[in-house]
Design an enzyme around this catalytic site. Structure first.
Site, mmCIF file in Angstrom:
data_model
loop_
_atom_site.group_PDB
_atom_site.id
_atom_site.type_symbol
_atom_site.label_atom_id
_atom_site.label_comp_id
_atom_site.label_asym_id
_atom_site.label_seq_id
_atom_site.Cartn_x
_atom_site.Cartn_y
_atom_site.Cartn_z
ATOM 1 N N GLU A 131 -1.894 -9.332 3.160
ATOM 2 C CA GLU A 131 -1.853 -9.989 4.472
ATOM 3 C C GLU A 131 -3.231 -10.385 4.980
ATOM 4 O OE1 GLU A 131 -1.683 -5.465 5.294
ATOM 5 O OE2 GLU A 131 -0.825 -6.884 3.859
ATOM 6 N N HIS A 144 -3.609 -5.063 0.170
ATOM 7 C CA HIS A 144 -3.118 -5.608 1.442
ATOM 8 C C HIS A 144 -3.225 -7.136 1.416
ATOM 9 C CE1 HIS A 144 -2.760 -1.873 3.885
ATOM 10 N NE2 HIS A 144 -3.629 -1.420 3.000
ATOM 11 N N CYS A 147 0.843 -1.201 0.000
ATOM 12 C CA CYS A 147 0.000 0.000 0.000
ATOM 13 C C CYS A 147 0.882 1.256 0.000
ATOM 14 C CB CYS A 147 -0.964 -0.029 1.178
ATOM 15 S SG CYS A 147 -2.341 1.123 1.005
#
Length: 569
Positions: free
Chosen positions: A508, A506, A390
């Site tokens: 994750e 993102h 990001c």
């Protein structure tokens, strides 16, 4: 529909989220379908406006919901996809009730906490429990709760859904002062007494403690809290969170649920939670270290980067390495710190230079951005494996513009609206799952399994200025992934570098214990010196790095076969 309520006592942060996730994992391993609802007492509508120091990480869901980080635990443990309505807040409930009142739904009656707020809570839970979070649909609820209107709502709720369909787990701390070494039961007794006074009686008391619960202590809690000794469960500190489901299963929690909730299943997990045992055993055996420098602005609270750390752990586990995270406050890498606190400055740079890889995660605001740019420049020039997520990707583009393209004032309009080289522009928040199209046969495309596109979760306001794209690509910074319209730059890769990658999204948030996120997986492979070998083997790990093909997962799509590691799509 069966409902399991998880309440907490004595202190916050006691582990209700992990215990709720572990209970759901045990039930799912028996073939039941499970969802999770997190209840928070704050007035905020969602977690979107919180500082990470205030409430930890803001977790983003497929539908763009900005929610509590516990929902990340639920998704990772249960391998499900939740929605924004799985995070219930006081603000959401009051907003829904006020909207009904304005519409005249209450027919002129006085609107009160009881029954209107409590009814709204019960209706929300029952409605959300029916929403599918996987391909099969689902049933059952695991959640946690902390405050008076909610407790009153569930006091009523237990009678509405009947005893066979409602169960309460109370999580309580059993402290062990170092002065005496004695496990103290009084906090748990007081916590249970208060809960019973409010109309809820715990069916299971899960005792969080540093060491295994002594038999005499368990019997004392049983006697004073009006439960059988078998209903007092010890949840002591363990080497890995993957051991918590195993710990609960070993103490007969599953058998208790079968009997108490009249569940249509055997009292043993279908595959004995083999996957979780294998993961925890493997985690305990890791010896070879791999270090990642996490350069961020919220490094004083690890919960600020909870999903990032989990994604790194999943990837390190996949390659049989023990993860070491070096937290670096990006502001400590800046010249101002050298002038004011030289020791802190040199410590930060020593951490960065000694790491095997560098990660710059997302964030908002100008503080610390120059330090992040210094770290990115060092990683680029020293050929150190780097991942920018990001804002980390945006700053990588900014650093390249300044130091390779020769635009010293290059910046995001978020930080410098007057820049003559605005490499990032934007303004409106982009949230939730979005599609990224691969534009060429790139490294990231290989890591994702040679697919044409990926769907990942976003949370950002600013994006790379597409008008400047050709300047970067001429000098070797390639934009290998774009959005569906071709207007937003989603993935960058630097030519002639061991691993220099940036992603606008993102990744994750969708990482799972045996399905690590490909961008993080690539970073760990490169940091451990295994990336080229992995690519040469056709994106396959060596036999020592793979899970067995009979690992007993509760989700068929995450089985590992033919020694090939599954890529996340």
């Amino acid at each position: 529909m069966k409902y399991i309520l998880v309440t907490g006592g004595v202190i916050s942060g006691i582990g209700k989220g992990i215990i709720a996730s572990s209970v759901g994992t045990i039930l799912k391993s028996c073939g039941l379908r499970v969802t999770a609802i997190k209840i928070d007492p704050y007035i905020n509508i969602d977690a979107g406006t919180f500082s990470p120091y205030e409430h930890g990480e803001v977790f983003v869901l497929d539908d763009g919901g900005e929610v509590d980080l516990d929902l990340g635990n639920y998704e990772r443990f249960l391998d499900i996809r939740l929605t924004r309505d799985n995070n219930l807040t006081t603000g959401k409930i009051y907003q829904s009730v006020i909207n009904k009142e304005r519409r005249g739904d209450y027919l002129g009656k006085t609107v009160q906490v009881v029954p209107h707020i409590t009814d709204a809570i019960q209706e929300w839970v029952m409605r959300q429990a029916k929403v599918s979070v996987d391909e099969d649909g689902l049933g059952g609820t695991v959640g946690d709760i902390e405050s008076m209107p909610f407790i009153e709502a569930f006091r009523q709720f237990q009678f509405k859904v009947k005893k066979d369909n409602f169960c309460n787990i109370h999580v309580s701390l059993v402290p062990q002062p170092s002065t005496t070494g004695e496990q103290k039961t009084k906090p748990t007794q007081n916590s249970v007494r208060e809960l019973r006074g409010l109309g809820l009686s715990p069916d299971l008391i899960m005792c969080r403690c540093a060491t295994p619960l002594e038999t005499a202590v368990k019997e004392k809690i049983s006697m004073f809290c009006h439960v059988e000794p078998t209903q007092v469960i010890c949840v002591h500190d363990v080497s890995s969170i993957y051991r918590v489901p195993l710990l609960l299963e070993a103490q007969g929690v599953l058998g208790y649920f079968c009997q108490r909730l009249n569940l249509p299943m055997e009292a043993r997990a279908r595959r004995l939670l083999t996957k979780w045992k294998e993961m925890s055993d493997r985690s305990d055996r890791l010896l070879e270290p791999v270090s990642i420098a996490l350069v961020g602005k919220y490094t004083k609270l690890s919960d600020s980067y909870a999903s990032v750390i989990k994604a790194l752990e999943h990837s390190a586990l996949a390659i049989n390495h023990k993860l070491e995270v070096k937290y670096i406050d990006s502001a400590d890498l800046e010249a101002d710190t050298l002038d004011k606190e030289p020791v802190k400055y040199h410590d930060a740079w020593q951490k960065l230079c000694s790491a095997d890889g560098v990660l710059v995660p997302g964030g908002f605001g100008v503080r610390g951005t120059e330090g992040k740019i210094h770290a990115i420049k060092w990683a680029r020039e020293k050929k150190k494996p780097f991942l920018g997520v990001c804002l980390g990707m945006q700053l990588a583009v900014c650093e390249f513009a300044r130091n390779v393209l020769g635009w010293p004032d290059a910046n995001s309009t978020e930080f410098d609206p007057e820049s003559k080289h605005p490499v990032q522009m934007g303004g409106t928040m982009r949230l939730g799952k979005r599609r990224t199209i691969f534009k060429c046969n790139s490294l990231m495309r290989k890591l994702y399994g040679d697919v044409d596109f990926v769907d990942e979760r976003h949370r950002h306001r600013f994006e790379v200025n597409p008008e400047l794209k050709h300047h970067f690509e001429e000098k070797g910074l390639q934009f290998v992934g774009e959005d569906v319209e071709g207007e937003r730059m989603e993935i960058i890769e630097l030519e002639d570098h061991s691993y220099f990658v940036g992603v606008q999204y993102h990744p994750e948030f969708t990482s799972r214990p045996i399905k690590p996120s490909p961008p993080y997986f690539g970073l760990l492979l490169a940091a451990a010196g295994k990336l080229q070998s992995y690519l040469q083997k056709g994106c396959r790990l060596s036999p020592r790095d793979t899970y067995s093909d009979h690992s007993g997962d509760s989700s068929p799509d995450s089985e590992v076969s033919d020694l090939k590691y599954p890529c996340l799509s």
